[in-house]
Design a protein around this motif. Structure first.
Motif, PDB file in Angstrom:
ATOM      1  N   GLU A  21       0.828  -1.218   0.000  1.00 39.20           N
ATOM      2  CA  GLU A  21       0.000   0.000   0.000  1.00 39.20           C
ATOM      3  C   GLU A  21       0.854   1.256   0.000  1.00 39.20           C
ATOM      4  O   GLU A  21       0.609   2.197  -0.756  1.00 39.20           O
ATOM      5  CB  GLU A  21      -0.905   0.007   1.241  1.00 39.20           C
ATOM      6  N   LEU A  22       1.851   1.265   0.863  1.00 45.26           N
ATOM      7  CA  LEU A  22       2.691   2.462   0.975  1.00 45.26           C
ATOM      8  C   LEU A  22       3.479   2.710  -0.307  1.00 45.26           C
ATOM      9  O   LEU A  22       3.682   3.847  -0.714  1.00 45.26           O
ATOM     10  CB  LEU A  22       3.672   2.315   2.151  1.00 45.26           C
ATOM     11  N   SER A  23       3.925   1.616  -0.921  1.00 47.20           N
ATOM     12  CA  SER A  23       4.789   1.771  -2.092  1.00 47.20           C
ATOM     13  C   SER A  23       4.008   1.812  -3.402  1.00 47.20           C
ATOM     14  O   SER A  23       4.518   2.271  -4.417  1.00 47.20           O
ATOM     15  CB  SER A  23       5.783   0.608  -2.167  1.00 47.20           C
ATOM     16  N   GLY A  24       2.799   1.282  -3.362  1.00 42.14           N
ATOM     17  CA  GLY A  24       2.023   1.206  -4.599  1.00 42.14           C
ATOM     18  C   GLY A  24       2.542   0.148  -5.550  1.00 42.14           C
ATOM     19  O   GLY A  24       2.225   0.161  -6.743  1.00 42.14           O
ATOM     20  N   ARG A  92      10.633   2.702  -4.385  1.00 43.27           N
ATOM     21  CA  ARG A  92       9.407   2.997  -3.619  1.00 43.27           C
ATOM     22  C   ARG A  92       9.208   1.951  -2.519  1.00 43.27           C
ATOM     23  O   ARG A  92       8.728   2.272  -1.432  1.00 43.27           O
ATOM     24  CB  ARG A  92       8.192   3.039  -4.550  1.00 43.27           C
ATOM     25  N   GLU A  95      11.510   2.845   0.235  1.00 41.12           N
ATOM     26  CA  GLU A  95      10.994   3.990   1.003  1.00 41.12           C
ATOM     27  C   GLU A  95       9.901   3.522   1.965  1.00 41.12           C
ATOM     28  O   GLU A  95       9.844   3.949   3.115  1.00 41.12           O
ATOM     29  CB  GLU A  95      10.456   5.060   0.051  1.00 41.12           C
ATOM     30  N   ALA A  96       9.050   2.634   1.488  1.00 33.43           N
ATOM     31  CA  ALA A  96       7.987   2.102   2.360  1.00 33.43           C
ATOM     32  C   ALA A  96       8.593   1.343   3.537  1.00 33.43           C
ATOM     33  O   ALA A  96       8.120   1.454   4.674  1.00 33.43           O
ATOM     34  CB  ALA A  96       7.074   1.186   1.547  1.00 33.43           C
TER      35      ALA A  96
ATOM     36  N   LEU C  49       6.475   7.669  -1.453  1.00 34.95           N
ATOM     37  CA  LEU C  49       5.318   6.922  -0.949  1.00 34.95           C
ATOM     38  C   LEU C  49       4.079   7.296  -1.750  1.00 34.95           C
ATOM     39  O   LEU C  49       3.987   8.390  -2.309  1.00 34.95           O
ATOM     40  CB  LEU C  49       5.093   7.221   0.535  1.00 34.95           C
ATOM     41  N   VAL C  50       3.150   6.373  -1.800  1.00 32.47           N
ATOM     42  CA  VAL C  50       1.912   6.630  -2.556  1.00 32.47           C
ATOM     43  C   VAL C  50       1.228   7.882  -2.029  1.00 32.47           C
ATOM     44  O   VAL C  50       0.816   8.753  -2.782  1.00 32.47           O
ATOM     45  CB  VAL C  50       0.965   5.409  -2.462  1.00 32.47           C
TER      46      VAL C  50
END
Lengths: 136, 433, 289
Positions: A21-24, A92, A95-96, C49-50
């Motif tokens: 979810e955080l990274s997509g 990403r 980063e998450a 981040l999204v």
């Protein structure tokens, strides 16, 4: 790092879902070709290769990944993403993971820890980007 | 009354096999080939997997058979211009490119090629590994063994002077005035066997984008391996002609890459790479062959055994991981990869790199499919009526498929499909009593 | 031509020499850089981040301010370029984020500003041919390693105006100035970026790999396009001579410093003396300063 993996963690793992979810990013899109690891300019400093980070996440082993040094050595250069045949943006995901690790353990960069002479020498963007990546 | 004749487009191993099957059954075949000689991709190969048969040795007798068969009408250096009608009665217009040589009186003696002063890099048949003349045949075994003049490189066509070939031709066959010619044929069924191409190296930026001379594709390596190739089968790297002592083979170069290139597996690369590495070791005993692979796909009779033989008998080093970057430094080709099994980055300073690039359909396939009223998929491969139960038919009655124009295939599979398509045609003919 | 210019934090402080060389060189090429009034920091890294909307407010504000005056914005700091370009893309393509950002900042911005990097501007608006004609002091014989770093190349679809694997715009510019661009393997490898803030030794090793690649290719000087790349490559060279046997220091200049010098401008204000590896002996030996 243990050589035994418990797959009980695999099926219902909220942490894995949070990483997605955080990274997509879709972790299962990765077919482990290894091109990210092959080209990563920071891999020499990592305890897990970038592709191993994804693999462990595919196996539900989020804790192991959060304890790894690798996530702090990703420089977001996006070489991996540029070449990934499946379009997985690994930076990403990193980063998450940093986000989750800092939620758990707190910030990992304190300005008091940077020597004064370096603080004065650093270009502003190094400090700003550093604090954005290493603090919540 | 339906016409019991077949048109076959493409005279590679698929088109040749189908043509022989139909012709041997007693029916006439019109065989159209874009290049000056039949033989197709197989004609460029050195040896075939998994038996290491000499490709030329098993292919050329068939090429000769096709060339001489009384039921096969061969149009080489020709393309299908238009197709009208329907199953049982297609009317086909064929365009033949001017060869600038009157093939009816040319004896194929080869003096013209010997005397022609213009040497040209052979980018098509020799894949840039060797040269040919401005008047040339694809190979010494070409069928028909008649030359064509490449006007773009011919001194006479470019500068109005030379005509050396004409001067030396013992039969007066050179004809600079020759124009393209058109032919009409009536057939009852069509087999499309247009074959494949390779993804251009220019597309692969991280692998040097075709700018590094010692990074070549698999077909170019076939030419280096081939006893009748430009180096007479000696392994010589293009930049300086030296024998490469470390050769890296990179699989999945452009295949399995939906983000940038082709999403599919090209199917033949695992096997031909094992063959390349093996044959390299047979030629260069003190050389090191290194293969970077993601997965080894060796499903086929004798295929897995073949790969294992490359590893254990020929000591080819297999490294599991995709190469990220290839660049030049100090006369070496630096390959940066990974071994995901040990979890280590791997860097090799190679003398030469062979990329197993993705198989793609011929660029002309799409336009041809439009003329024929059949479909191609998003990548330009011809589409079968049904991948499961009708793998040789198209959605248009009377038009059939054979070979890699309909998707990546190796030689045995191609030949099987070609015989299948020929069988379908014959079955159709037998219904037209 | 006139164009809005975003200096960014570093060019306003530690990178003043870079900033001055950019402004003077562009003026000499007939491009007037109009500094955006009331600009703010872009954030120095694109948030990955999204849910990154809050982090996009800074760069979005820069773009919105630009839109009030100009439809084009250029910057010489490639990190700023990367952040602004990608933020603008999000504003163009993601309706949800666009609405939320416009709501925060009380604006109605649709992503209409065109963001360019200064090298891109020189290539596309001035043209290397014109640059070549304007050269007063050709960099004859100077073997230059053109370093692109990450920010103008990756992610390719979002920011690249050059071939992302084999970029050549900077090499082409250097050739236009009369230099001899060397062919080298690390021109697009990362210098270590912000890792320097937390683990300088890793950034140092990453930079070493870039530097040694340039040296092996025979370069006498490296040109950079990003203040952090310049710093990472330049800063640790004395340490590297101690940790990596045989390492020879190599000056790291901003490409605009060489551009300005080649255009005959006085480099007095370009802070050449502040570089860790003094580039002046080399430039003097080539008769360039």
């Amino acid at each position: 790092m243990s050589t035994v993996v418990s797959l009980e963690k695999y099926i219902h793992n909220d942490l894995v879902r949070r990483v997605e979810e955080l990274s997509g990013q879709d972790l299962l899109a990765c077919y482990q070709c290894g091109e990210c690891s092959a080209g990563c300019p920071a891999a020499f400093a990592m305890d897990l290769l970038p592709s191993q980070v994804i693999r462990l996440l595919q196996l539900g082993q989020v804790e192991e990944v959060l304890n790894s040094a690798t996530i702090w050595f990703c420089a977001a250069c996006q070489t991996c993403y540029a070449r990934c045949p499946k379009g997985v943006d690994l930076s990403r995901i990193m980063e998450a993971l940093r986000e989750l690790a800092m939620e758990r353990d707190g910030d990992t960069l304190k300005h008091t820890e940077i020597p004064k002479e370096e603080l004065e020498a650093f270009p502003q963007q190094a400090i700003i980007a550093g604090f954005r990546k290493y603090t919540l | 009354m339906p016409v019991k004749r077949a048109l076959i487009i493409g005279a590679g191993i698929a088109g040749m096999q189908a043509a022989l099957d139909i012709a041997n059954a007693g029916y006439e075949v019109v065989l159209v080939e874009r290049l000056p000689s039949i033989g197709g991709r197989m004609h460029q190969l050195s040896e075939t997997f998994p038996t290491l048969d000499c490709a030329q040795c098993i292919l050329t007798p068939r090429m000769v058979e096709v060339g001489h068969h009384e039921n096969i009408r061969l149009y080489t250096y020709s393309e299908v211009e238009s197709v009208e009608g329907e199953v049982g009665d297609f009317r086909v217009r064929i365009r033949r490119h001017p060869a600038y040589v009157n093939w009816d009186i040319c004896t194929g003696c080869g003096i013209c090629q010997e005397k022609c002063p213009k040497r040209v890099l052979s980018t098509d048949f020799e894949r840039g590994m060797g040269k040919r003349k401005a008047i040339y045949t694809l190979s010494p075994q070409a069928v028909p063994n008649k030359p064509v003049i490449d006007a773009e490189n011919c001194i006479y066509f470019q500068r109005g002077k030379c005509r050396v070939c004409e001067r030396f031709c013992p039969t007066g066959a050179i004809d600079f005035e020759q124009k393209e010619s058109f032919f009409e044929e009536r057939v009852g069924a069509i087999i499309v066997a247009t074959g494949y191409d390779l993804l251009p190296l220019e597309e692969l930026g991280e692998y040097g984008a075709g700018q590094i001379p010692d990074v070549i594709d698999g077909l170019a390596f076939e030419r280096l391996l081939s006893a009748s190739g430009p180096t007479a089968g000696k392994i010589r790297r293009p930049s300086d002609g030296k024998e490469p002592k470390t050769v890296v083979f990179v699989q999945c170069a452009g295949s399995r890459d939906p983000e940038h290139h082709m999403p599919y597996c090209s199917k033949i690369c695992c096997m031909y790479t094992a063959k390349h590495a093996m044959l390299y070791k047979h030629r260069v005993h003190d050389g090191q062959a290194i293969v970077f692979y993601i997965d080894i796909r060796s499903a086929g009779k004798g295929y897995e055994e073949f790969v294992q033989r490359a590893i254990t008998e020929d000591r080819v080093l297999y490294i599991r991981g995709k190469v990220a970057r290839i660049y030049q430094e100090d006369g070496k080709v630096i390959v940066r990869g990974v071994d995901t099994l040990s979890g280590k980055q791997v860097e090799v300073a190679a003398d030469m790199v062979v990329l197993a690039v993705a198989m793609v359909p011929r660029i002309t396939t799409r336009a041809l499919a439009e003329k024929l009223g059949i479909e191609v998929d998003e990548h330009g491969f011809l589409v079968e009526a049904d991948g499961n139960l009708n793998p040789v038919e198209t959605n248009r009655p009377g038009i059939f498929l054979a070979g890699a124009g309909a998707g990546p295939k190796d030689i045995p599979e191609t030949v099987s499909q070609a015989s299948g398509a020929a069988g379908k045609v014959l079955s159709l003919f037998s219904q037209w009593e | 031509m006139k164009i809005s210019y975003f200096p960014g934090c570093t060019l306003n402080t530690k990178g003043k020499g870079f900033d001055r060389s950019v402004r003077e060189a562009m003026a000499a090429l007939g491009v007037e850089l109009v500094e955006l009034p009331d600009w703010n920091c872009c954030g120095a890294s694109f948030p990955l981040l999204v849910d990154n909307v809050l982090d996009l407010v800074g760069p979005a504000r820069v773009l919105i301010n630009t839109a009030a005056r100009d439809n084009k914005l250029t910057t010489a700091c490639t990190t700023c370029y990367n952040v602004l370009k990608r933020t603008n893309r999000v504003l163009r393509e993601d309706e949800n984020i666009r609405e939320r950002l416009n709501y925060f900042v009380e604006a109605d911005y649709q992503g209409q500003v065109e963001v360019s990097d200064i090298l891109q501007l020189i290539r596309d608006e001035v043209g290397f041919e014109k640059v070549k004609e304007a050269v007063k002091k050709p960099l004859n014989g100077l073997r230059v390693a053109s370093y692109y770093g990450c920010m103008v190349l990756r992610p390719p679809r979002e920011v690249a105006y050059d071939d992302p694997e084999n970029p050549h715009a900077l090499d082409d510019l250097m050739a236009a100035l009369g230099a001899e661009p060397v062919r080298w393997g690390a021109k697009a490898e990362c210098c270590g970026n912000y890792l320097v803030a937390r683990k300088p030794e890793v950034a140092m090793e990453m930079s070493y790999r870039v530097l040694s690649s340039a040296s092996r290719a025979g370069a006498e000087v490296i040109v950079a396009n990003c203040p952090l790349c310049q710093f990472n490559l330049d800063r640790w060279q004395r340490d590297l001579t101690l940790t990596h046997g045989g390492f020879e220091p190599i000056p790291v200049l901003y490409f605009t410093q060489l551009l300005a010098i080649a255009l005959g401008l006085d480099p007095g204000g370009y802070e050449l003396e502040k570089h860790y590896v003094d580039p002046r002996p080399l430039l003097e030996s080539k008769g360039l300063i």
